[in-house]
Scaffold this motif. Sequence first.
Motif, PDB file in Angstrom:
ATOM      1  N   PRO A 178      -0.320  -3.965   4.744  1.00 38.00           N
ATOM      2  CA  PRO A 178      -0.346  -2.250   3.552  1.00 38.00           C
ATOM      3  C   PRO A 178      -1.374  -1.790   4.330  1.00 38.00           C
ATOM      4  CG  PRO A 178       0.309  -4.291   2.182  1.00 38.00           C
ATOM      5  CD  PRO A 178      -0.253  -4.838   3.771  1.00 38.00           C
ATOM      6  N   LEU A 179      -0.761  -0.043   4.271  1.00 37.32           N
ATOM      7  CA  LEU A 179      -2.479   0.784   5.191  1.00 37.32           C
ATOM      8  C   LEU A 179      -3.386   0.562   3.516  1.00 37.32           C
ATOM      9  CD1 LEU A 179      -1.708   3.277   6.737  1.00 37.32           C
ATOM     10  CD2 LEU A 179      -2.047   4.445   4.819  1.00 37.32           C
ATOM     11  N   LYS A 197       8.352  -8.132   5.676  1.00 38.56           N
ATOM     12  CA  LYS A 197       7.317  -6.885   5.516  1.00 38.56           C
ATOM     13  C   LYS A 197       7.042  -7.201   6.789  1.00 38.56           C
ATOM     14  CE  LYS A 197       1.978  -7.952   5.028  1.00 38.56           C
ATOM     15  NZ  LYS A 197       0.821  -8.733   3.953  1.00 38.56           N
ATOM     16  N   ASP A 237       4.393  -2.059  -3.672  1.00 35.13           N
ATOM     17  CA  ASP A 237       4.177  -1.768  -5.070  1.00 35.13           C
ATOM     18  C   ASP A 237       5.090  -3.073  -6.445  1.00 35.13           C
ATOM     19  OD1 ASP A 237       5.418   1.411  -4.725  1.00 35.13           O
ATOM     20  OD2 ASP A 237       5.835   0.106  -3.509  1.00 35.13           O
ATOM     21  N   GLY A 270       1.501   3.471  -3.585  1.00 35.69           N
ATOM     22  CA  GLY A 270       2.676   1.818  -2.733  1.00 35.69           C
ATOM     23  C   GLY A 270       2.356   1.912  -1.159  1.00 35.69           C
ATOM     24  N   ALA A 271       3.082   1.010  -1.285  1.00 32.09           N
ATOM     25  CA  ALA A 271       3.584   0.460   0.476  1.00 32.09           C
ATOM     26  C   ALA A 271       4.917   0.732   0.586  1.00 32.09           C
ATOM     27  CB  ALA A 271       3.239  -0.754   0.720  1.00 32.09           C
ATOM     28  N   SER A 272       5.164   1.242   1.908  1.00 26.89           N
ATOM     29  CA  SER A 272       6.372   0.980   2.529  1.00 26.89           C
ATOM     30  C   SER A 272       7.048   0.218   2.321  1.00 26.89           C
ATOM     31  CB  SER A 272       5.974   2.661   3.839  1.00 26.89           C
ATOM     32  OG  SER A 272       6.192   1.133   5.124  1.00 26.89           O
ATOM     33  N   TRP A 273       7.987   0.459   3.411  1.00 28.72           N
ATOM     34  CA  TRP A 273       9.494  -0.380   3.105  1.00 28.72           C
ATOM     35  C   TRP A 273       8.642  -2.027   4.493  1.00 28.72           C
ATOM     36  CZ3 TRP A 273      10.438   2.066   7.738  1.00 28.72           C
ATOM     37  CH2 TRP A 273      11.411   1.434   8.267  1.00 28.72           C
ATOM     38  N   ALA A 274       7.830  -1.059   4.974  1.00 29.94           N
ATOM     39  CA  ALA A 274       7.490  -2.428   6.598  1.00 29.94           C
ATOM     40  C   ALA A 274       6.687  -3.013   6.196  1.00 29.94           C
ATOM     41  CB  ALA A 274       7.606  -0.747   7.542  1.00 29.94           C
ATOM     42  N   GLU A 275       6.182  -2.603   5.091  1.00 29.30           N
ATOM     43  CA  GLU A 275       5.003  -3.476   4.685  1.00 29.30           C
ATOM     44  C   GLU A 275       4.887  -4.554   3.343  1.00 29.30           C
ATOM     45  OE1 GLU A 275       2.107   0.699   6.032  1.00 29.30           O
ATOM     46  OE2 GLU A 275       2.832   0.495   3.732  1.00 29.30           O
ATOM     47  N   LYS A 276       6.100  -4.788   3.297  1.00 29.31           N
ATOM     48  CA  LYS A 276       6.062  -5.590   2.057  1.00 29.31           C
ATOM     49  C   LYS A 276       7.636  -6.224   2.091  1.00 29.31           C
ATOM     50  CE  LYS A 276       7.832  -2.174  -0.705  1.00 29.31           C
ATOM     51  NZ  LYS A 276       7.776  -0.477  -1.645  1.00 29.31           N
ATOM     52  N   ASP A 301       4.412   6.235  -5.037  1.00 32.34           N
ATOM     53  CA  ASP A 301       4.617   7.173  -4.437  1.00 32.34           C
ATOM     54  C   ASP A 301       4.013   6.587  -3.588  1.00 32.34           C
ATOM     55  OD1 ASP A 301       6.485   8.315  -2.160  1.00 32.34           O
ATOM     56  OD2 ASP A 301       7.828   9.371  -4.622  1.00 32.34           O
ATOM     57  N   ILE A 302       4.485   6.967  -1.998  1.00 29.13           N
ATOM     58  CA  ILE A 302       3.883   6.609  -1.167  1.00 29.13           C
ATOM     59  C   ILE A 302       2.795   8.095  -0.434  1.00 29.13           C
ATOM     60  CG2 ILE A 302       4.925   4.390  -0.082  1.00 29.13           C
ATOM     61  CD1 ILE A 302       6.490   5.758   1.926  1.00 29.13           C
ATOM     62  N   THR A 348      -3.875   0.851  -0.252  1.00 24.85           N
ATOM     63  CA  THR A 348      -2.181   1.106  -0.693  1.00 24.85           C
ATOM     64  C   THR A 348      -2.630  -0.231  -0.985  1.00 24.85           C
ATOM     65  OG1 THR A 348      -0.607   1.061   0.962  1.00 24.85           O
ATOM     66  CG2 THR A 348      -1.645   2.630   0.551  1.00 24.85           C
ATOM     67  N   LEU A 349      -1.651  -0.840  -2.319  1.00 23.95           N
ATOM     68  CA  LEU A 349      -0.357  -1.635  -2.384  1.00 23.95           C
ATOM     69  C   LEU A 349       0.661  -2.076  -2.451  1.00 23.95           C
ATOM     70  CD1 LEU A 349      -3.494  -2.648  -5.617  1.00 23.95           C
ATOM     71  CD2 LEU A 349      -3.150  -3.956  -3.800  1.00 23.95           C
TER      72      LEU A 349
END
Lengths: 529, 135
Positions: free
Chosen positions: A314-315, A310, A321, A288-294, A272-273, A318-319
């Motif tokens: 990603p922060l 993307k 998902d 995991g990474a948020s939707w703005a990061e993938k 999860d984030i 994090t990676l």
Amino acid sequence: MTNSIPEIEDASCVLVIGSNTTEAHPLVSHRVFRAKLKGATLIVVDPRKIQLTLQADIHVPLNFGSDVAFLNGMMHVILKNSWHNPQFVSERTEGFAELQAHLEKYSPEKASQICGVPPEEIERVARLYATSECSTILYTLGITEHSHGVDNVKSLANLAMLTGHIGKRSSGVNPLRGQNNVQGHCDMGALPNVFPGYQVVTDENIRKKFETAWNAKLSDKVGYTIPEMMDRLIDGSVKGMYIFGENPALADPDTHHINRALDSAEFLVVQDIFLTETAKHAHVVLPGASWAEKDGTFSNTERKVQRVRKAVEPLPGTLPDWNILCELGARMGLSMTYTSPEEVFNEMASLSPIFSGMSYARLEADGIQWPCPSADHPGTLFLHEGKFTRGRGMFSVIDYRPPEEMPDDEYPYLLTTGRRYAHYHTRTMTGNCPTLHKEFPAPFAQISFADAEKLGLKDGDSAKVISRRGELVTPVRPGDIVPPGSLFMDFHFMEANPNVLLGTSLDPVSKTPDYKVCAVKIEKCPAET
Amino acid sequence: MDYRFVKTTCPYCGCGCQMLLEVLDGNLIGTMPHKTAPMNQGKLCIKGWNAHEFVRSPNRLTTPLVRKNGSLQEASWDEALDVTVSRLREIKEKHGGESVAFLSSARCTNEENYLLQKFCRAGFGTNNVDACARL
Ligand code: SF4
């Protein structure tokens, strides 16, 4: 949905049942308003005086959980007045004779006794829906989140087929999906009975196809549903659990039961984030990474596959998902080395006929609605044109069954639950948006003016709500939204989460918990000194 | 100055509104509705307009965690992934693939859901994967 969202505005009669559309699907309600401006009749069937009822031509405040009786009553009237579509019935359906015989006993008077809607009103709604040129049905969790949710859905299908209001532009039966990608994860086969593209696991040829593609031995046995997984964690027959981006500790009914299940797991992984309530139970937490990061795709409620792109890295720490899952797959010795989500999409599309015509290049502009079987297929705006997926549409014979738990002397009020416009699910995302938090910082329960007076409750007072399974304290807001004898709460807040009160009675077919109805008693809390 | 708009899909409800994420020098600073998307035609609801706000929330997890001596402790990616696979594999070998279950996400992408069910089905030989579609 059988239709597309923009088509709604060209319907001539919109029947909204069990859907608080303005709060749960704002941009769908916008199309409903447009339909209304273009002259459509709007009928809203809901026990609560939800916002949409203010725009409605007719508001039908039926009793909680009595949808089947109301719909059967409507169909009885439609047949009696020959408002049905005999051509559609004879060419496209089967099982009509059985339905007709069954509906005999649902006279409007009989239906009225159960659903509390006057017989004349049942007749009026039946006439408007059946005789309008182009009628459409919208429904949400108010229909499905019942221990008899499947009955409700089948009754709506009966109604649409009887009148031929399905399989046309702007006319069909349209479930509005709650979360952004509920449609998508079903499409992708994250279900115990189907592979991606709704291909059943029990079909040997289909299984062979996936075994070859994935180079693995696959099971022909339908898997467990979520409630079964939870029960089996407790009895010890399921020992390892992997939870991806969900928060059952807060979202599932009967919270105590779920917490016990999660604690029973020999090994629990949560991806999860945020450190959700569920993640706190885990043995391993994967950020995991948020939707703005993938990159990737979502499928919306009208079956349209659209790109997620993307925007930022990603922060750190994090990676994305998809990376995490590939890493796990590789460690498991599976052929899961992909260099991009696009490659994953292509593999999925090559194995799923309803997606085989799609590619990222084709999705680039505005997305495509499945089925899209070939590279030159434009996608499908509405389903069931000319023919149902299974050939002929089958009528189902459905009887009214009362909700599992109804108010009684000891627990005299009926609790029902739902969403609020500013929040989403268990607020793991919206609770972390300062603007939304300001808009709607705390939960409150809605109660009728009459009950509030009886219980001595004023706006903002705290009340203790008690069911057979648990209790909680919540501020109340008296009003005219809910009918006397009932209480409405949202499920967004941990501090007053109605799931501790709800039962675990499930729909026998879909295994959906009864989220909508449970009996409670209400006590005023002494004022703080 | 690197100032860009990235077209994407709203992460909240099933409407699937199209939006533009506003990015300045690698930071997400705003959300705008997409004007020509057939679905939302330049409109968003209050959730959509603020969708960028949770992405850089200080509450985000930024490291894998592994439970040691009863409490969750920071761990490297390698350690967390290795523990995950070795423990799940051990359960599979001792009790069979049926004793492992997966819960998938309505919030994640199609590709990720595809990968999760593949990991479950191909890795453990079970169809114990479900999603809260019914919830
Ligand atoms: S902007 Fe609002 S209506 Fe549109 S998808 Fe997002 S949450 Fe749904």
